[in-house]
Scaffold this motif. Structure first.
Motif, PDB file in Angstrom:
ATOM      1  N   THR A  55       0.832  -1.569  -0.130  1.00 53.00           N
ATOM      2  CA  THR A  55       0.123   0.233  -0.259  1.00 53.00           C
ATOM      3  C   THR A  55       1.035   1.056   0.341  1.00 53.00           C
ATOM      4  OG1 THR A  55      -0.156  -0.099   2.390  1.00 53.00           O
ATOM      5  CG2 THR A  55      -2.116  -0.805   1.068  1.00 53.00           C
ATOM      6  N   ILE A 102      -4.957   0.352  -2.837  1.00 51.67           N
ATOM      7  CA  ILE A 102      -5.654  -0.683  -1.676  1.00 51.67           C
ATOM      8  C   ILE A 102      -5.840  -1.497  -2.381  1.00 51.67           C
ATOM      9  CG2 ILE A 102      -8.224  -0.033  -1.758  1.00 51.67           C
ATOM     10  CD1 ILE A 102      -5.992  -0.587   1.301  1.00 51.67           C
ATOM     11  N   TYR A 132      -0.973  -0.882   9.904  1.00 51.70           N
ATOM     12  CA  TYR A 132      -1.512  -1.805   8.948  1.00 51.70           C
ATOM     13  C   TYR A 132      -1.623  -0.377   8.792  1.00 51.70           C
ATOM     14  CZ  TYR A 132      -3.334  -5.722   6.839  1.00 51.70           C
ATOM     15  OH  TYR A 132      -3.942  -6.474   5.664  1.00 51.70           O
ATOM     16  N   PRO A 133      -2.313  -0.693   7.241  1.00 51.32           N
ATOM     17  CA  PRO A 133      -3.187   0.544   6.474  1.00 51.32           C
ATOM     18  C   PRO A 133      -4.735   0.163   6.702  1.00 51.32           C
ATOM     19  CG  PRO A 133      -2.520  -1.472   5.147  1.00 51.32           C
ATOM     20  CD  PRO A 133      -2.350  -1.424   5.900  1.00 51.32           C
ATOM     21  N   LYS A 134      -5.718   1.174   6.542  1.00 50.94           N
ATOM     22  CA  LYS A 134      -7.062   1.154   6.808  1.00 50.94           C
ATOM     23  C   LYS A 134      -7.476   0.882   5.306  1.00 50.94           C
ATOM     24  CE  LYS A 134      -8.163   4.230  10.406  1.00 50.94           C
ATOM     25  NZ  LYS A 134      -9.628   4.967  10.894  1.00 50.94           N
TER      26      LYS A 134
END
Length: 295
Positions: free
Chosen positions: A58, A63, A123-125
């Protein structure tokens, strides 16, 4: 009564969600054991690697492209591990294969330590999963609702694949009698690779759901979920897909109820006490078949 429900509903929802995530990992354990009679101790670390791949992907990719990449890389990693670490030991004693599995686990953890420097990676949303929704009197993330539904759908599809397709028939044959299946023309290596691919695909989905709640990834992030998923597989009857799923949901719900009662420090201990009790009372698990020796 309404106050009791309002206070405890979030814990119940969280338990169902976590249970679904454990189930997706537990299926990988139970499928590999069903065919190879091997406990793949590296499976939890494959789950962790999926989380790290998402973090790094990401950084430069959209995403949803990253999600696809995570699934592909995780499946390829699982197949690679089987080809490199397990296939050469096919005829070796089980202890040798188990040691190889533990070695792969430590290798993945140390590679993750090298690349991350041991620092937690945020951690990416995932916008859809992170969306806050209202379920009755409780507010929760969309991932909490999606997880059990997605888990059940994937399990139903997996059971249909095992029961209704030629690949599934080959898997069932190999799990019953490895040598005879080979003599009957079944391509054993392809079946085993497919088993690892399916298990790692589910672990990748599980990681997307799990880390949407636990928003950082470290080299040991796969250790505890992996252990709890293994306990779930044993509790349900290792080798049984429905058993692993039911065991995972029971563990997830009980774990979060214990947290809701204020005994958070005992939530992890409960899982392993349950394992001891199951091994003492019914070693084959809830849906496990009684072992019989061929004469």
């Amino acid at each position: 009564m309404s106050e009791f429900i309002s206070a405890n509903l979030p814990y119940l929802l969280a338990g169902i969600s976590v249970g679904g995530q454990y189930a997706l990992i537990a299926i990988g354990y139970t499928m590999v054991y069903g065919i190879l009679r091997l406990i793949n101790f590296a499976h939890g670390d494959v789950f962790m690697v999926a989380g790290l791949v998402m973090v790094y992907a990401t950084a430069s990719l959209p995403i949803y492209v990253s999600v696809i990449l995570v699934i592909v890389v995780t499946v390829l990693l699982g197949v690679l591990i089987e080809k490199v670490a397990y296939k050469p030991l096919r005829s070796a004693p089980r202890m040798s294969v188990m040691i190889s599995a533990i070695g792969v686990s430590y290798l993945l953890q140390n590679c993750a330590l090298y690349f991350t420097g041991g620092l937690p990676q945020n951690y990416p949303k995932i916008p859809f999963l992170s969306k806050v929704i209202q379920v009755g009197p409780a507010s929760t993330k969309m991932v909490t609702v999606i997880t059990p539904i997605l888990t059940i759908v994937l399990v139903v599809l997996l059971v249909l694949l095992i029961k209704k397709t030629k690949v599934g028939m080959a898997m069932r044959a190999v799990s019953k009698d490895f040598e005879t299946s080979e003599l009957m023309g079944i391509k054993i290596n392809n079946v085993i690779s497919m088993t690892f691919a399916i298990g790692c695909f589910l672990a990748a989905i599980g990681s997307l759901l799990y880390f949407s709640n636990y928003t950082s990834v470290i080299p040991t992030s796969g250790a505890m979920p992996g252990l709890k998923a293994f306990v779930a597989a044993v509790f349900g009857g290792i080798g049984s897909v429905p058993g692993a799923v039911i065991g995972a949901f029971i563990i997830g719900i009980c774990e979060n109820i214990i947290k809701g009662l204020g005994w958070t420090v005992f939530s992890d201990a409960f899982t392993f006490v349950l394992l001891i009790v199951v091994l003492l009372v019914k070693p084959t698990g809830i849906f496990g078949e009684k072992a019989t020796d061929k004469v």
